[in-house]
Design a protein around this motif. Structure first.
Motif, short mmCIF file in Angstrom:
data_model
loop_
_atom_site.label_atom_id
_atom_site.label_comp_id
_atom_site.label_asym_id
_atom_site.label_seq_id
_atom_site.Cartn_x
_atom_site.Cartn_y
_atom_site.Cartn_z
N LYS A 186 62.28 50.56 -62.70
CA LYS A 186 61.39 51.49 -63.41
C LYS A 186 59.93 51.04 -63.36
O LYS A 186 59.03 51.85 -63.51
N GLU A 189 68.88 47.80 -70.37
CA GLU A 189 67.52 47.69 -69.87
C GLU A 189 67.21 46.20 -69.70
O GLU A 189 67.42 45.41 -70.63
N LYS A 235 65.41 43.60 -71.71
CA LYS A 235 64.05 44.06 -71.94
C LYS A 235 63.82 44.17 -73.44
O LYS A 235 64.64 44.73 -74.16
N THR A 285 57.45 48.69 -73.36
CA THR A 285 57.80 49.66 -72.34
C THR A 285 58.26 48.91 -71.09
O THR A 285 58.11 47.69 -70.99
N GLU A 297 55.19 47.26 -69.62
CA GLU A 297 54.74 46.07 -70.36
C GLU A 297 55.67 44.89 -70.13
O GLU A 297 55.22 43.76 -69.94
N SER A 298 56.96 45.14 -70.11
CA SER A 298 57.90 44.03 -69.98
C SER A 298 57.95 43.46 -68.58
O SER A 298 58.17 42.25 -68.41
#
Length: 139
Positions: free
Chosen positions: A6, A54, A81, A86, A89-90
């Protein structure tokens, strides 16, 4: 694990690897190291994650990179995550956080808070990616 990627980041190491690459005889090399995404499928030995988790992670130099729609990698390189971040960000964390951790605890051997010896740590460029995380870990 197979991850639907992503978000990715581009670090100085990406540029250095690309600049030093010889033309590949077997076809193009997929670059990229930091990524965040959603687990799509699991191998038979994966035990820490399930489909739809995630994750964020740092890739490996000896495997195809993260600059792809889907990425296969070893679950030992991944973490869940953070819910508060988000994907974008991660994915910025793995390379910088791993570098800061290794510098403090593997190279400098900074001890735990149980250590009674008072020390001073001078961090140059503490506002950069690695420096900002290093300051947080050092505290």
């Amino acid at each position: 694990m197979l991850v639907a990627v992503k978000a990715i980041s581009i670090n100085p190491v990406d540029a250095k690897v690309r600049a030093g690459m010889a033309p590949a005889a077997a076809g193009p090399k997929i670059l990229g190291y930091d990524a965040a995404g959603v687990v799509e499928a699991l191998g038979s030995e994966v035990s820490r994650f399930k489909v739809s988790d995630e994750v964020y992670y740092w890739g490996a130099f000896d495997r195809p990179g993260t600059n792809a729609e889907y990425h296969l990698f070893d679950e030992r390189l991944a973490g869940r995550k953070p819910f508060s971040l988000t994907f974008a960000e991660s994915e910025a964390l793995p390379f910088t956080a791993l570098t800061a951790w290794e510098l403090l605890f593997d190279r400098l051997r900074i001890l735990s808070k149980d250590d009674t010896e008072r020390r001073t740590l001078l961090v140059i460029n503490g506002a950069g990616g690695v420096g900002s995380i290093l300051l947080q870990l050092a505290r």
